[in-house]
Design a protein around this motif. Structure first.
Motif, PDB file in Angstrom:
ATOM      1  N   GLN A 134       0.864  -1.190   0.000  1.00  0.00           N
ATOM      2  CA  GLN A 134       0.000   0.000   0.000  1.00  0.00           C
ATOM      3  C   GLN A 134       0.889   1.224   0.000  1.00  0.00           C
ATOM      4  N   VAL A 135       0.545   2.191  -0.833  1.00  0.00           N
ATOM      5  CA  VAL A 135       1.439   3.348  -0.987  1.00  0.00           C
ATOM      6  C   VAL A 135       1.463   4.170   0.290  1.00  0.00           C
TER       7      VAL A 135
ATOM      8  N   GLU B 113      -4.492   5.020   3.308  1.00  0.00           N
ATOM      9  CA  GLU B 113      -5.198   3.772   3.006  1.00  0.00           C
ATOM     10  C   GLU B 113      -6.197   3.447   4.098  1.00  0.00           C
TER      11      GLU B 113
ATOM     12  N   GLY C  59      -8.988  -1.336   2.906  1.00  0.00           N
ATOM     13  CA  GLY C  59      -8.294  -2.234   1.966  1.00  0.00           C
ATOM     14  C   GLY C  59      -7.171  -2.975   2.662  1.00  0.00           C
TER      15      GLY C  59
END
Ligand code: ADP
Length: 863
Positions: free
Chosen positions: A653-654, A659, A664
């Protein structure tokens, strides 16, 4: 005489009457003729005796002259002989004394003078005893002079042993003497000759010889070998003590050729043949054969026989030794074994082994060393090993031997252990190596070095790979931990609204709108949770290679429509605008409709999630040759360029903080990528950076043939994307039995199905379920698989055995949906296999399509 006769004849013929005739008539003539005869004869006789006397005188004179000459010759010869005798006496090495019959000295030579200490002049006429004084060397008694016996008995008297001559000055010398009588012409003894010689030297030699013989025997007795001596013809006349000790034989048994009895009969002929050949040629004998010991055991002996030769090189005897080589052979065998072992080890060793001498010259290389360096031993042998494989540093500087710790090990007497270095192959390639070196010591002196070299390039690379792997693992581990935290968070997230929704419904009472809002909120939250769990299961299936695609010719438009349909609620909730652009012609792909829809659903979902409220999302489908390119682009938060690839990694995940607000697990894109790939396509992420939107481009192969224009274009139109009300679940009135050890699960499902018009019953273990079925006679049974008392499979089998049980529709409801699980439930007699959580509407839809009450027929399952 002739003249006389001729005169008489002539007178008778010419003078007497008748003349000229031989007839004589007259007496006077006859008397005259007779007288003539007589006088004639007398004269002849007288003359003859005169001549004879003269001849005799002449003869006597000549004889006299001859005698005189002969005597002169004799005298001369005698003088010569006397001279020769003197010279002979003077020149011979022995002492000589001559005596007359009375034993008085008549002559002596120079040697006699020197031995007796008397001059000839002094000795002449002396009695022999006075000059030639002899005693016995041990008794010191006067020894009988051999000359007197010779004189007395007229015989030659031989040598007297152990005689010592005492010279005039008292010097004593051992002598060897003999005497012989001198006889005159008529054989009478007239004197004696005494011959003697100084035997001091001979005595010394004899003593020396005796000493040598004694030493030899002592030596022969003291050596560990068996020893023996033989005559020139091979006849053995002496053995040493050890021979008898070893063989247990006696001298009588062994003498001559008796030794054959201690030989192995099989070997004996060869031994004899070679021994006889040695005897015949006088050459040394060298052979190995067994000899029997007194214990009856044969032991191997090395036998060497040397000929003993005299000054002329003639063999005078043989000297032989037999050496027991049992131990030597054992040692040799052990040594050979050790050598074989060493060779096997070095041949098979994977480590390179070198040996150098004290000048650092290569003396050994094993095959591993050859393989490692690329040099053959022949090429390196005798050369300075360092110059072949260690001559330069990796940076190209020359590596002088004094700097090399391996070569310093020998003179500096230390072991090199675990030294890391870089060596050079024949090809010039450098390789890292781990080196051990140890000096080879011989009698305490270092004579060389054994060097072990291990090429550690592979190990180093492996270690580096391992380090990377460990780093990756720890990264993966970190991601996993983060994932678990996220998962917990994501699963808990929907729980609060659900709980609130329930409370709301309770409080809402008759407020139908509030109840409906709560219900739809709860439904969304549950959808979210179900999707999370589905994604997790899919990822696990893909990683285990167990995801099966049910591929068919699918219009891509339908796939897109399905994805859009599913994500529309979220898109709308976020206030995004969605633009879908599809080509006019139909595009048929060979795909699993559900899985492919999942791909685009995920992408649309992400675009919705990662865009600020009120964003724009474009979904564009475009045909490019035999591919179809689907792009999902948004005006969202964008992706940093360096993350464009890693976003497809699992749990990636960036921006986690962001996030978290979006929801997610970081597995969606990983799942998307794998699904695309197993459909034969590929996916790529694009973004101009944070805040500048993102684009995901999926490229899939098109089924060109099926995509011809005549295909049902309408079928693929995305009208379905226009929101359509899902048909209400069909109402039914079936008798349904739900068996699950999860009481809430069973009860809630029963309640929903009941509300849909069915008659339901519940049971909480397999046994109870079967019993209830007997009584309730359901048309449909839903069995959980893992249950106490009787599991789902066993319960199903029992039901199928009942006469009524064959008409029942039995459905397995389980958390396991793998192919194996489905096969097992099929084999147990189940009609269908559903994965939890069961969507009641989907269940009713399925039941509506079934021929309820139909006789159960087990068919072969087609996965
Ligand atoms: P999740 O969305 O559950 O975090 P994904 O695998 O779907 O996991 O996505 C991985 C990461 O990629 C996301 O966490 C997000 O940082 C980034 N990402 C995915 N889609 C987009 C998008 N459309 N715009 C910006 N970032 C995205």
């Amino acid at each position: 005489m002739l003249a006389l006769v001729a005169g008489a004849v002539a007178a008778a013929f010419f003078l007497t009457q008748p003349r000229y005739s031989f007839a004589i008539d007259q007496t006077e003539f006859q008397v005259g003729l007779v007288l003539y005869g007589v006088v004639g004869f007398a004269s002849i006789a007288m003359l003859e005796s005169l001549r004879k006397a003269q001849r005799q005188t002449e003869e006597q004179r000549r004889q006299l002259e001859q005698e005189v000459a002969a005597r002169r010759l004799t005298e001369q010869a005698f003088a010569e002989q006397a001279e020769r005798l003197r010279t002979t006496l003077a020149s011979i090495g022995d002492a000589v004394i001559t005596t007359d019959l009375a034993g008085c000295i008549t002559n002596m030579n120079a040697v006699a003078e020197s031995l007796t200490g008397w001059t000839t002049a002094e000795a002449m006429g002396q009695l022999l005893d006075a000059v030639f004084r002899i005693v016995n060397e041990t008794t010191r008694k006067t020894v009988e002079n051999p000359a007197f016996r010779a004189l007395k008995e007229g015989v030659i008297v031989g040598l007297a042993n152990h005689t010592v001559l005492i010279a005039k000055d008292g010097t004593e010398r051992p002598i060897d003497d003999s005497a012989a009588p001198i006889r005159c012409k008529d054989g009478e003894v007239v004197g004696c000759v005494l011959v003697f010689r100084d035997i001091t030297e001979r005595h010394r030699q004899e003593a020396e010889l005796e000493e040598r013989e004694r030493q030899f025997r002592t030596l022969a007795e003291s050596i560990p070998q068996l020893a023996w001596m033989a005559n020139t013809d091979g006849y053995i006349f002496w053995y040493n003590r050890r021979w008898y000790e070893y063989t247990g034989t006696t001298p009588e048994q062994m003498e001559g050729w008796g030794w054959q009895s201690v030989h192995d009969p099989d070997e004996l002929p060869k031994v004899l043949e070679q021994w006889k050949a040695s005897i015949a040629t006088g050459t040394p004998f060298d052979m190995m054969f067994p000899l029997k010991g007194q214990d009856g055991q044969f032991r191997p002996f090395l036998t060497r026989v040397e000929p003993v030769k005299d000054d002329e090189g003639r063999v005078v005897r043989w000297f032989g030794t037999n050496t027991d080589v049992t131990e030597q052979m054992r040692v040799e065998e052990r040594l050979r074994f050790q050598l074989d072992l060493t060779q096997t080890i070095t041949d098979n060793a994977t480590i390179a082994i070198f040996m150098t001498d004290d000048k650092s010259r290569c003396t050994f290389m094993n095959p591993a060393a050859e393989a490692m360096t690329g040099f053959t031993f022949k090429e390196v042998e005798g050369g300075i090993l360092h110059d072949f494989i260690h001559h330069h540093y990796p940076d190209g500087r020359p590596y002088p031997i004094p700097e090399c710790p391996i070569d310093r090990a020998l003179p500096e007497r230390f072991d090199v252990i675990g030294h890391e270095d870089v060596f050079i192959r024949k090809s010039g390639e450098y390789f890292p190596a781990l080196v051990n070196a140890k000096p080879i010591r011989k009698e305490g002196r270092a004579v060389g070095t054994v060097i072990e070299v291990r090429d550690v390039r592979v190990e180093k690379e492996a270690a580096e790979a391992l380090r990377l792997l460990a780093a990756n693992l720890s990264e993966a581990n970190r991601k996993k931990d983060e994932f678990l935290a996220t998962l917990a968070h994501e699963l808990r997230n929907p729980l609060a609204p659900i709980r609130n929704g329930l409370l709301l419904m309770k409080l809402a009472g008759d407020d139908a709108e509030a109840v409906e809002r709560s219900r739809s909120m709860m439904e969304r939250q549950i959808e979210q949770m179900v999707r999370l769990v589905d994604d997790l299961m899919d990822i696990s299936r893909i990683s285990q290679g167990k995801l099966e695609l049910l591929k068919e010719h699918v219009p891509l438009g339908a796939v897109i429509a399905s994805a859009v349909e599913t994500t529309r609620p979220l898109i709308e909730q976020m206030g995004h605008e969605l633009t879908v652009t599809l080509p006019k012609q139909p595009l048929i792909v060979d795909a699993d409709m559900t899985r492919l829809a999942q791909v685009f659903m995920n992408l649309l979902n992400n675009s919705a999630k990662y865009s600020e409220r009120g964003g724009h999302i474009w979904l564009t489908v475009e045909r490019q040759g035999s591919d179809v390119v689907v792009s999902v682009r948004d005006t969202g938060i964008g992706i940093p360029t360096d993350k464009l690839t890693s976003v497809f990694d699992m749990f990636s995940q960036v921006d986690r903080s962001l996030e978290k607000s979006q929801g997610g697990l970081g597995i969606g894109l990983s799942l998307v990528k794998r699904l695309v790939e197993i459909h034969g396509g590929r996916i790529e992420a694009k973004s101009d950076g944070p805040g500048r939107g993102s684009e995901f481009v999926v490229r899939l192969p098109v089924d060109v043939e099926a995509s011809r224009p005549q295909a049902d274009v309408e079928a693929s139109r995305p009208q379905a994307a226009d929101k359509q009300q899902e048909p209400a679940a069909p109402k039914s009135s079936l008798r349904i039995l739900i068996v699950d050890d999860s009481k809430d699960g069973a009860d809630s499902l029963a309640m929903v199905l009941k509300m849909m018009g069915n008659d339901t019953r519940t049971a909480y273990d397999g046994k109870e379920g079967v019993e209830l079925a007997e009584e309730f006679r359901p048309e449909v049974v839903l069995f959980d698989i893992g249950m106490p008392k009787l599991n789902g499979y066993e319960a199903c089998r029992l039901i199928r055995k009942q006469p009524w049980g064959r008409k029942v529709i039995v459905i397995a409801v389980t958390g396991w949906g793998q192919e194996d699980d489905r096969q097992r439930s099929h084999d147990a007699g189940f009609d269908h296999h559903m994965v939890k959580p069961v969507d009641p509407q989907a269940l009713m839809k399925m039941l509506a399509g079934l021929d309820v009450g139909h006789e159960y027929q087990q068919t072969k399952r087609c996965p």
